[in-house]
Design an enzyme around this catalytic site. Structure first.
Site, PDB file in Angstrom:
ATOM      1  N   ASN A  86     -14.692  14.695  37.409  1.00  0.00           N
ATOM      2  CA  ASN A  86     -15.002  15.971  38.012  1.00  0.00           C
ATOM      3  C   ASN A  86     -15.418  16.957  36.915  1.00  0.00           C
ATOM      4  O   ASN A  86     -15.451  16.600  35.741  1.00  0.00           O
ATOM      5  CB  ASN A  86     -13.797  16.476  38.812  1.00  0.00           C
ATOM      6  CG  ASN A  86     -14.210  17.271  40.028  1.00  0.00           C
ATOM      7  OD1 ASN A  86     -15.086  18.111  39.955  1.00  0.00           O
ATOM      8  ND2 ASN A  86     -13.552  17.004  41.146  1.00  0.00           N
ATOM      9  N   HIS A 116      -7.212  18.016  13.165  1.00  0.00           N
ATOM     10  CA  HIS A 116      -7.436  18.608  11.844  1.00  0.00           C
ATOM     11  C   HIS A 116      -6.231  18.340  10.953  1.00  0.00           C
ATOM     12  O   HIS A 116      -5.117  18.117  11.434  1.00  0.00           O
ATOM     13  CB  HIS A 116      -7.657  20.106  11.968  1.00  0.00           C
ATOM     14  CG  HIS A 116      -8.885  20.455  12.744  1.00  0.00           C
ATOM     15  ND1 HIS A 116     -10.150  20.339  12.225  1.00  0.00           N
ATOM     16  CD2 HIS A 116      -9.045  20.903  14.016  1.00  0.00           C
ATOM     17  CE1 HIS A 116     -11.032  20.707  13.121  1.00  0.00           C
ATOM     18  NE2 HIS A 116     -10.385  21.046  14.231  1.00  0.00           N
ATOM     19  N   GLY A 143      -6.221  16.684  37.647  1.00  0.00           N
ATOM     20  CA  GLY A 143      -6.882  17.841  37.071  1.00  0.00           C
ATOM     21  C   GLY A 143      -6.067  18.506  35.974  1.00  0.00           C
ATOM     22  O   GLY A 143      -4.839  18.557  36.030  1.00  0.00           O
ATOM     23  N   ARG A 167       2.107  10.249  24.347  1.00  0.00           N
ATOM     24  CA  ARG A 167       2.474   8.874  23.977  1.00  0.00           C
ATOM     25  C   ARG A 167       1.973   7.941  25.079  1.00  0.00           C
ATOM     26  O   ARG A 167       1.676   8.363  26.186  1.00  0.00           O
ATOM     27  CB  ARG A 167       3.967   8.739  23.754  1.00  0.00           C
ATOM     28  CG  ARG A 167       4.813   9.076  24.936  1.00  0.00           C
ATOM     29  CD  ARG A 167       6.305   8.953  24.613  1.00  0.00           C
ATOM     30  NE  ARG A 167       7.082   9.526  25.672  1.00  0.00           N
ATOM     31  CZ  ARG A 167       7.648  10.719  25.628  1.00  0.00           C
ATOM     32  NH1 ARG A 167       7.536  11.464  24.570  1.00  0.00           N
ATOM     33  NH2 ARG A 167       8.339  11.168  26.644  1.00  0.00           N
TER      34      ARG A 167
END
Length: 197
Positions: A86, A116, A143, A167
């Site tokens: 979606n 990062h 969603g 996990r």
């Protein structure tokens, strides 16, 4: 270092420099291709999948992302047959993303294989590392779900809306929460007897 050598380095899980000219140019190419794909909404499915084949590593039959779709590189993403995402799907694919067959994504699903550097100096210098994400067959991701690096989601699993998957989740379960955890197994009691007309 060539782009191909950098791709292999990224996929190895070692720290890499996110600011190299080759990676910046690869991301710019990806923006152009995702813009082209998103603008193709409403055109024949074959035309749209042809754009995806230029963008992604592998694309199965009947693959569809509602606009807007974004990814970092695209060339580390493999999608199986009968995939539907979606709107507002984001795939940060440095570490590689593999999605099985018959997978559904609700709106605003994000998969983040890259991270990062934790050390500020390394982060400012462009230090990143990535780990793959694998999603099995017949998975439904609700969603607003975020899936983090290094995660595998087993076949026939449902991830509840708004979850953050940090996990791996086994096959055949419903998982939800922040962080996501197994709520219960999916059993024959979940069958309603519905069949398409």
């Amino acid at each position: 270092m060539t782009l191909e050598a950098q791709r292999e380095h990224i996929l190895s899980g070692r720290m890499y420099n996110d600011l190299t000219t080759e990676l910046v140019e690869a991301r710019e190419r990806t923006v152009l291709l995702t813009n082209e794909y998103n603008a193709s909404f409403g055109r024949p499915q074959q035309e749209r999948e042809a754009i995806l084949r230029r963008l992604l590593r592998a694309v199965g039959r009947d693959c569809h992302f509602e606009p807007t779709f974004r990814c970092e590189f695209g060339f580390h993403i493999s999608v199986g047959d009968h995939f539907y995402a979606n709107f507002d799907c984001v795939l940060l694919d440095g570490g590689g993303i593999t999605i099985g067959d018959n997978v559904l994504f609700g709106p605003r699903v994000g998969i983040y294989t890259s991270n990062h550097a934790i050390d500020a100096a390394e982060r400012v210098a462009g230090g990143c590392y990535a780990k793959p994400v694998t999603i099995g067959n017949r998975v439904w991701v609700g969603g607003g779900v975020t899936i983090n690096q290094g995660v595998t989601i087993g076949d026939d699993t449902v991830i509840g809306s708004g979850s953050v998957v940090t996990r791996s989740i086994p096959a055949g379960v419903v998982a939800a929460g922040v962080p996501a955890r197994v709520i219960r197994e999916i059993t024959d009691a979940d069958k309603t007897g519905w069949r398409p007309a």
